[in-house]
Write a protein that holds these residues in place. Structure first.
Motif, PDB file in Angstrom:
ATOM      1  N   UNK A  64       0.863  -1.184   0.000  1.00 22.91           N
ATOM      2  CA  UNK A  64       0.000   0.000   0.000  1.00 22.91           C
ATOM      3  C   UNK A  64       0.904   1.239   0.000  1.00 22.91           C
ATOM      4  N   UNK A  65       0.446   2.351  -0.545  1.00 27.61           N
ATOM      5  CA  UNK A  65       1.308   3.535  -0.648  1.00 27.61           C
ATOM      6  C   UNK A  65       1.873   4.005   0.687  1.00 27.61           C
ATOM      7  N   UNK A  66       1.069   3.967   1.735  1.00 25.58           N
ATOM      8  CA  UNK A  66       1.535   4.455   3.034  1.00 25.58           C
ATOM      9  C   UNK A  66       2.707   3.622   3.553  1.00 25.58           C
ATOM     10  N   UNK A  67       2.642   2.318   3.367  1.00 27.90           N
ATOM     11  CA  UNK A  67       3.700   1.418   3.826  1.00 27.90           C
ATOM     12  C   UNK A  67       4.939   1.591   2.949  1.00 27.90           C
ATOM     13  N   UNK A  68       4.729   1.680   1.627  1.00 28.35           N
ATOM     14  CA  UNK A  68       5.862   1.852   0.719  1.00 28.35           C
ATOM     15  C   UNK A  68       6.603   3.158   1.021  1.00 28.35           C
ATOM     16  N   UNK A  69       5.855   4.223   1.258  1.00 31.34           N
ATOM     17  CA  UNK A  69       6.490   5.514   1.543  1.00 31.34           C
ATOM     18  C   UNK A  69       7.329   5.448   2.819  1.00 31.34           C
ATOM     19  N   UNK A  70       6.835   4.778   3.851  1.00 29.29           N
ATOM     20  CA  UNK A  70       7.617   4.621   5.086  1.00 29.29           C
ATOM     21  C   UNK A  70       8.879   3.801   4.828  1.00 29.29           C
ATOM     22  N   UNK A  71       8.727   2.737   4.069  1.00 27.58           N
ATOM     23  CA  UNK A  71       9.860   1.863   3.734  1.00 27.58           C
ATOM     24  C   UNK A  71      10.912   2.645   2.941  1.00 27.58           C
ATOM     25  N   UNK A  72      10.462   3.425   1.971  1.00 18.68           N
ATOM     26  CA  UNK A  72      11.373   4.212   1.154  1.00 18.68           C
ATOM     27  C   UNK A  72      12.088   5.287   1.975  1.00 18.68           C
ATOM     28  N   UNK A  73      11.375   5.921   2.883  1.00 19.01           N
ATOM     29  CA  UNK A  73      11.999   6.932   3.747  1.00 19.01           C
ATOM     30  C   UNK A  73      13.073   6.305   4.630  1.00 19.01           C
ATOM     31  N   UNK A  74      12.790   5.131   5.166  1.00 16.50           N
ATOM     32  CA  UNK A  74      13.759   4.403   5.993  1.00 16.50           C
ATOM     33  C   UNK A  74      15.008   4.076   5.169  1.00 16.50           C
ATOM     34  N   UNK A  75      14.802   3.582   3.932  1.00 19.11           N
ATOM     35  CA  UNK A  75      15.935   3.263   3.066  1.00 19.11           C
ATOM     36  C   UNK A  75      16.734   4.511   2.703  1.00 19.11           C
ATOM     37  N   UNK A  76      16.048   5.625   2.465  1.00 18.07           N
ATOM     38  CA  UNK A  76      16.749   6.863   2.130  1.00 18.07           C
ATOM     39  C   UNK A  76      17.631   7.329   3.286  1.00 18.07           C
ATOM     40  N   UNK A  77      17.168   7.170   4.513  1.00 20.68           N
ATOM     41  CA  UNK A  77      17.988   7.523   5.678  1.00 20.68           C
ATOM     42  C   UNK A  77      19.206   6.608   5.775  1.00 20.68           C
ATOM     43  N   UNK A  78      18.998   5.309   5.557  1.00 24.44           N
ATOM     44  CA  UNK A  78      20.125   4.368   5.568  1.00 24.44           C
ATOM     45  C   UNK A  78      21.126   4.692   4.462  1.00 24.44           C
ATOM     46  N   UNK A  79      20.623   5.085   3.302  1.00 28.73           N
ATOM     47  CA  UNK A  79      21.488   5.367   2.153  1.00 28.73           C
ATOM     48  C   UNK A  79      22.401   6.561   2.410  1.00 28.73           C
ATOM     49  N   UNK A  80      22.010   7.450   3.309  1.00 24.92           N
ATOM     50  CA  UNK A  80      22.860   8.594   3.655  1.00 24.92           C
ATOM     51  C   UNK A  80      24.097   8.149   4.436  1.00 24.92           C
ATOM     52  N   UNK A  81      24.007   6.992   5.065  1.00 25.38           N
ATOM     53  CA  UNK A  81      25.075   6.507   5.941  1.00 25.38           C
ATOM     54  C   UNK A  81      25.865   5.346   5.354  1.00 25.38           C
ATOM     55  N   UNK A  82      25.342   4.727   4.298  1.00 28.76           N
ATOM     56  CA  UNK A  82      25.959   3.500   3.800  1.00 28.76           C
ATOM     57  C   UNK A  82      25.876   3.435   2.280  1.00 28.76           C
ATOM     58  N   UNK A  83      27.012   3.193   1.653  1.00 32.83           N
ATOM     59  CA  UNK A  83      27.040   3.038   0.196  1.00 32.83           C
ATOM     60  C   UNK A  83      26.246   1.808  -0.230  1.00 32.83           C
ATOM     61  N   UNK A  84      26.325   0.734   0.578  1.00 33.55           N
ATOM     62  CA  UNK A  84      25.562  -0.485   0.266  1.00 33.55           C
ATOM     63  C   UNK A  84      24.065  -0.200   0.275  1.00 33.55           C
ATOM     64  N   UNK A  85      23.611   0.557   1.267  1.00 31.69           N
ATOM     65  CA  UNK A  85      22.188   0.913   1.338  1.00 31.69           C
ATOM     66  C   UNK A  85      21.794   1.802   0.164  1.00 31.69           C
ATOM     67  N   UNK A  86      22.698   2.678  -0.257  1.00 33.44           N
ATOM     68  CA  UNK A  86      22.419   3.538  -1.412  1.00 33.44           C
ATOM     69  C   UNK A  86      22.246   2.699  -2.681  1.00 33.44           C
ATOM     70  N   UNK A  87      23.121   1.704  -2.859  1.00 28.20           N
ATOM     71  CA  UNK A  87      22.986   0.822  -4.015  1.00 28.20           C
ATOM     72  C   UNK A  87      21.703   0.012  -3.932  1.00 28.20           C
ATOM     73  N   UNK A  88      21.373  -0.476  -2.727  1.00 28.64           N
ATOM     74  CA  UNK A  88      20.139  -1.248  -2.547  1.00 28.64           C
ATOM     75  C   UNK A  88      18.932  -0.378  -2.875  1.00 28.64           C
ATOM     76  N   UNK A  89      18.904   0.842  -2.368  1.00 28.16           N
ATOM     77  CA  UNK A  89      17.798   1.760  -2.641  1.00 28.16           C
ATOM     78  C   UNK A  89      17.664   1.984  -4.148  1.00 28.16           C
ATOM     79  N   UNK A  90      18.767   2.196  -4.816  1.00 24.67           N
ATOM     80  CA  UNK A  90      18.767   2.410  -6.265  1.00 24.67           C
ATOM     81  C   UNK A  90      18.129   1.224  -6.981  1.00 24.67           C
ATOM     82  N   UNK A  91      18.536   0.020  -6.583  1.00 25.60           N
ATOM     83  CA  UNK A  91      18.020  -1.189  -7.234  1.00 25.60           C
ATOM     84  C   UNK A  91      16.547  -1.409  -6.916  1.00 25.60           C
ATOM     85  N   UNK A  92      16.172  -1.304  -5.663  1.00 27.71           N
ATOM     86  CA  UNK A  92      14.789  -1.574  -5.272  1.00 27.71           C
ATOM     87  C   UNK A  92      13.842  -0.542  -5.889  1.00 27.71           C
ATOM     88  N   UNK A  93      14.262   0.714  -5.937  1.00 32.13           N
ATOM     89  CA  UNK A  93      13.410   1.750  -6.538  1.00 32.13           C
ATOM     90  C   UNK A  93      13.254   1.526  -8.042  1.00 32.13           C
TER      91      UNK A  93
END
Length: 161
Positions: A64-93
């Protein structure tokens, strides 16, 4: 109900229709029934992969959009701290598509995702708590017995004293 109002549990044997549409099971609609008019409602479909028995299986997760938006925000915060998370966010998005819900509670699953998840006509729809999972039925029939055998070890991990 989950904190965000979504609770998807159970499993349902379904088929994709000839137009590659997926019907949202009636029991799952309950968690989505307080949404605005369906003509304006969308769900997010994303490709996921899991490893088991030295194999990789693909399936789809529907959010659902509300859950996806929370998940994406969490990943975006992780991506600020970790290159691996940034790559994961890129792929999942990039593996995610917006899917419109029609008045019959169907979503058109993009061909790209059907192909990537290796979905055939017969599918298993399972609850994932705050999201829905779509598995090819033959693959699920292989993964499910393996998963059942893993429950004692998983419980030991999850319920550590």
């Amino acid at each position: 109900m989950a904190k965000d109002g979504h609770m998807f549990v159970g499993q349902f044997n379904y088929t994709l229709d000839n137009k590659k549409r997926l019907v949202i099971p009636a029991k799952f609609r309950i968690s989505l029934s307080d949404k605005p008019a369906l003509e304006d409602y969308h769900l997010f479909a994303t490709l996921k992969k899991v490893e088991y028995q030295n194999m990789v299986s693909q399936f789809l997760e529907i959010y659902p959009p509300e859950v996806w938006e929370k998940h994406l925000e969490w990943l975006k915060e992780l991506a600020k701290k970790s290159q691996e998370a940034a790559w994961y966010l890129r792929k999942i998005a990039s593996d995610t598509e917006l899917c419109k819900v029609d008045p019959q509670w169907r979503i058109l699953v993009p061909t790209r995702l059907i192909t990537a998840a290796e979905l055939k006509r017969d599918i298993m729809i399972i609850g994932g708590g705050d999201h829905i999972e779509i598995w090819d039925l033959a693959r699920w029939n292989t993964v499910s017995p393996w998963l059942n055998n893993q429950i004692p070890q998983l419980e030991k991990y999850i319920y550590k004293p």
